[in-house]
Design an enzyme around this catalytic site. Structure first.
Site, short mmCIF file in Angstrom:
data_model
loop_
_atom_site.label_atom_id
_atom_site.label_comp_id
_atom_site.label_asym_id
_atom_site.label_seq_id
_atom_site.Cartn_x
_atom_site.Cartn_y
_atom_site.Cartn_z
N ASP A 69 -2.32 6.56 -3.37
CA ASP A 69 -1.18 5.85 -2.75
C ASP A 69 -0.58 4.78 -3.66
O ASP A 69 -0.94 4.67 -4.83
CB ASP A 69 -1.60 5.26 -1.40
CG ASP A 69 -2.49 4.04 -1.58
OD1 ASP A 69 -3.21 3.98 -2.59
OD2 ASP A 69 -2.45 3.15 -0.70
N LYS A 93 -11.40 0.11 -1.07
CA LYS A 93 -11.44 1.54 -1.20
C LYS A 93 -10.82 1.92 -2.55
O LYS A 93 -10.09 1.12 -3.14
CB LYS A 93 -10.75 2.22 -0.04
CG LYS A 93 -9.33 1.77 0.20
CD LYS A 93 -8.88 2.23 1.58
CE LYS A 93 -7.47 1.78 1.86
NZ LYS A 93 -7.36 1.02 3.11
N ASP A 98 -0.88 1.58 -4.15
CA ASP A 98 -1.73 0.64 -4.89
C ASP A 98 -3.04 1.26 -5.33
O ASP A 98 -3.93 0.55 -5.81
CB ASP A 98 -1.98 -0.63 -4.06
CG ASP A 98 -2.68 -0.34 -2.76
OD1 ASP A 98 -2.50 0.77 -2.21
OD2 ASP A 98 -3.44 -1.21 -2.28
N SER A 101 0.81 -1.22 0.00
CA SER A 101 0.00 0.00 0.00
C SER A 101 0.84 1.27 0.00
O SER A 101 1.62 1.49 -0.91
CB SER A 101 -0.96 -0.05 1.19
OG SER A 101 -1.89 0.99 1.10
N HIS A 102 0.73 2.05 1.07
CA HIS A 102 1.39 3.36 1.15
C HIS A 102 2.80 3.24 1.73
O HIS A 102 3.49 4.25 1.87
CB HIS A 102 0.55 4.25 2.05
CG HIS A 102 0.20 3.57 3.33
ND1 HIS A 102 -0.68 2.51 3.39
CD2 HIS A 102 0.65 3.73 4.59
CE1 HIS A 102 -0.76 2.07 4.63
NE2 HIS A 102 0.04 2.78 5.38
N ASP A 159 -5.61 2.70 -3.76
CA ASP A 159 -6.90 2.64 -3.07
C ASP A 159 -7.14 3.84 -2.14
O ASP A 159 -8.25 4.06 -1.70
CB ASP A 159 -7.07 1.30 -2.32
CG ASP A 159 -5.98 1.03 -1.31
OD1 ASP A 159 -5.03 1.83 -1.21
OD2 ASP A 159 -6.07 -0.02 -0.63
N ARG A 160 -6.08 4.60 -1.84
CA ARG A 160 -6.27 5.76 -0.97
C ARG A 160 -6.35 7.04 -1.78
O ARG A 160 -5.89 7.11 -2.92
CB ARG A 160 -5.11 5.90 0.00
CG ARG A 160 -5.04 4.76 0.98
CD ARG A 160 -3.94 5.01 1.98
NE ARG A 160 -3.96 3.94 2.97
CZ ARG A 160 -3.48 4.03 4.19
NH1 ARG A 160 -2.91 5.15 4.59
NH2 ARG A 160 -3.55 3.01 5.02
C1 G1P Z 1 -4.00 1.22 8.19
C2 G1P Z 1 -5.13 2.20 8.31
C3 G1P Z 1 -6.44 1.51 8.02
C4 G1P Z 1 -6.38 0.85 6.64
C5 G1P Z 1 -5.15 -0.06 6.56
C6 G1P Z 1 -4.99 -0.64 5.18
O1 G1P Z 1 -4.16 0.18 9.11
O2 G1P Z 1 -5.17 2.78 9.60
O3 G1P Z 1 -7.49 2.44 8.09
O4 G1P Z 1 -7.53 0.09 6.41
O5 G1P Z 1 -3.98 0.68 6.90
O6 G1P Z 1 -4.82 0.34 4.21
P1 G1P Z 1 -3.41 0.14 10.55
O7 G1P Z 1 -1.95 0.30 10.30
O8 G1P Z 1 -3.94 1.31 11.31
O9 G1P Z 1 -3.80 -1.18 11.14
ZN ZN Z 2 -3.31 1.34 -0.36
#
Ligand code: G1P
Ligand code: ZN
Length: 543
Positions: A277, A376, A279, A113-114, A281-282
């Site tokens: 981000d 998302k 991938d 992800s990010h 989704d954000r």
């Molecule tokens: C984090 C974000 C959460 C999101 C997840 C996946 O998770 O807070 O909202 O769904 O990344 O993108 P966390 O690290 O808080 O468990």
């Molecule tokens: Zn992501």
């Protein structure tokens, strides 16, 4: 042309977290690591025989190599077809759409992800189920159980095809279909939104900057925003995916998307700014000189969704994760629809979306989406905003000011304390949990504690219960803070402190956010005993 059955041993720690298995890249690159986990996915879902899967990732370092392994293992496990994005690329929402559209048996998405990418950065693998959404806990538990008892994995010795070439090929009797990663997704977006109205908006001279952050949405944004909708060339910046995301964190927040923030805060700023981000989704949403918090964005999108054709008939309900601000709840009351409060993580929205109870969902962590996929979706949020801006023909500043004047404003921030010693972080949470009952009725500064909750969620669709999903201290008047430990971190513990201060419509709705939150920040630090428990006086990241 043979399947090799390779003996192996369980590898510790292959437990999927908030969003699949996330580890440092070298951990994934260790011999057998990907193989063990992928075999456990197949074993955990009852085998791959006769099944079809979507496979793709965000293009980070090791993406292509891991996809090659997955293709050879799917073939050796009897899968009949794998649909893979050209170059191994698929945004997470595009993968979710392909899983649904092709009625497949699920998908394997490679992303952290990010989190940053590269040989010493982060990598991840996640399994999505046939509805297109992240595997729910009963599935991830079965996968984890398989990782603890694995003895062999199956892999074909036939090479995976060249992923840069579109079309069909055969790997040991399994069909591999390399597809354009963008076209199906772009077509879906065209069915949801009024593209003509958005084209007309750009035709009126409306300007925008979209920061793809060197990540997967570059090709999607070029195709949809610039080629289809007529945004000026150059609207998309950092639009070529790179294995290390240009050396940055592909995390669309004011800290990591500073380039976009600087553009939007300049005198010459365009009308609208957005980022997504790693991938895809954000999302981050900005107006000229203005940052829109993800929680506010969810509330404003909910209040205005009927401007888009897909939602013109109204919303069935809305859902937000617990730490997300309560702004959308006020909109839901106004619309006469249900607002669900779920644990953190998109997987908790799946049942509500499948059952038609919620149409829009969102998280404070820059995640917004709808029933069009089961993830998302960053670009979707951008396009819904564009549809609303086009249809209302007002600036983002005007729309948000009107929104707060009607509903009041939930000033909001998240403070992250990263790489905290795990034992100390657990102690902080355990101590607060134990203190919750005794806090009720106590006064701290201007706040009196109304309730202290160890958040537990009972899924209204299947009745499953998820306990210990975060601690909430709520004050009289609608302000509150919440604490939970991250389930996606890859180093020590990350403490997330979520802070929300409600200002009624008659109050000051234009304060700087840090000023509006200063009292609740001080009270929260005091109640959780932050400095003593962690040795930290300041957060590492504020979003
Ligand atoms: C984090 C974000 C959460 C999101 C997840 C996946 O998770 O807070 O909202 O769904 O990344 O993108 P966390 O690290 O808080 O468990
Ligand atoms: Zn992501």
């Amino acid at each position: 042309m043979t399947t090799i059955v390779t003996p192996t041993q369980p590898i510790d720690g292959q437990k999927p977290g908030t969003s699949g298995l996330r580890k440092k890249t070298p951990v994934f690159m260790a011999p057998g690591y990907v193989e063990n986990f992928v075999q456990s996915i197949f074993d955990g879902i009852g085998g791959a025989e006769g099944k079809t899967f979507v496979v793709g990732g965000d293009g980070r370092y090791f993406n292509d190599s891991a996809i090659g392994t997955i293709i050879r293992m799917a073939a050796a496990n009897g899968a009949v077809r794998v649909i893979v994005g050209q170059g191994g690329l698929l945004s997470t929402p595009a993968a979710s759409h392909l899983i649904r559209k092709n009625k497949t048996d699920g998908g394997i998405i490679l992303s952290a992800s990010h989190n940053p990418g590269g040989p010493t950065a982060d990598f991840g693998i996640k399994f999505n189920i046939p509805n297109g959404g992240p595997a729910p806990e009963k599935v991830t538990e079965a996968i984890f159980a398989a990782t603890t008892s694995i003895r062999t994995y199956r892999i074909s010795d036939v090479a995976a095809p060249d992923l840069s070439v579109l079309g069909l090929s055969d790997v040991d009797g399994m069909t591999v279909e390399v597809i354009d990663p963008v076209s199906d997704y772009a077509e879906l977006m065209g069915t949801l939104f009024d593209f003509d109205a958005i084209k007309a908006l750009f035709g009126r001279g409306f300007t925008m900057c979209f920061d793809a952050m060197h990540a997967v949405t570059g090709p999607y944004a070029h195709a949809i925003l610039e080629k289809t909708l007529g945004a000026a060339p150059g609207t998309v910046i950092n639009g070529v995916p790179s294995p290390d995301f240009g050396g940055g964190h592909p995390d669309p927040n004011p800290v990591w998307a500073k380039e976009l923030v600087d553009i939007m805060m300049a005198e010459t700023a365009p009308d609208f700014g957005a980022a997504s981000d790693g991938d895809g989704d954000r999302n981050m949403i900005m107006g000229r000189g203005q940052f829109v918090s993800p929680s506010d964005s969810l509330a404003m999108l909910t209040a205005n969704a009927t401007h888009a054709p897909a939602y013109a008939q109204g919303l069935s309900g809305v859902a937000r994760s617990m730490p997300t601000s309560q702004a959308v709840d006020r909109v839901a009351v106004d619309l006469g629809i249900e607002s669900y409060e779920t644990p953190t993580g998109w997987k908790f929205f799946g049942n509500l979306l499948d059952a038609g109870r919620a149409t829009l969902c969102g998280e404070e962590s820059a995640g917004t989406g709808s029933n069009h996929v089961r993830e998302k979706d960053g670009l979707w949020a951008v396009l819904l905003w564009l549809n609303i801006l086009a249809s209302r023909d007002q600036s983002l500043a005007e729309i948000s000011a009107e929104h707060w004047a009607k509903f009041g404003r939930n000033y909001y921030a998240r403070h992250d304390f990263e790489a905290v010693d795990t034992a100390r972080a657990n102690d902080l949470v355990d101590t607060l949990r134990a203190a919750l009952p005794s806090l009720v009725g106590q006064t701290f500064g201007p706040f009196t504690v109304a309730s202290g909750t160890n958040f537990s969620y009972t899924d209204p669709v299947d009745g499953s219960v998820s306990d210990n999903q975060g601690l909430i201290v709520a004050f009289d008047g609608g302000s509150r803070f919440a604490v939970r430990l991250s389930g996606t971190g890859t180093e020590g513990a990350t403490i997330r402190l979520y802070l929300e201060s409600y200002m009624a419509p008659e109050g000051d709705l234009t304060l700087p956010v840090d000023e509006a939150l200063s009292e609740i920040v001080a009270v929260a630090y005091d109640i959780i005993d932050l400095v003593v428990k962690t040795g930290r006086t300041e957060p590492d990241v504020v979003t």
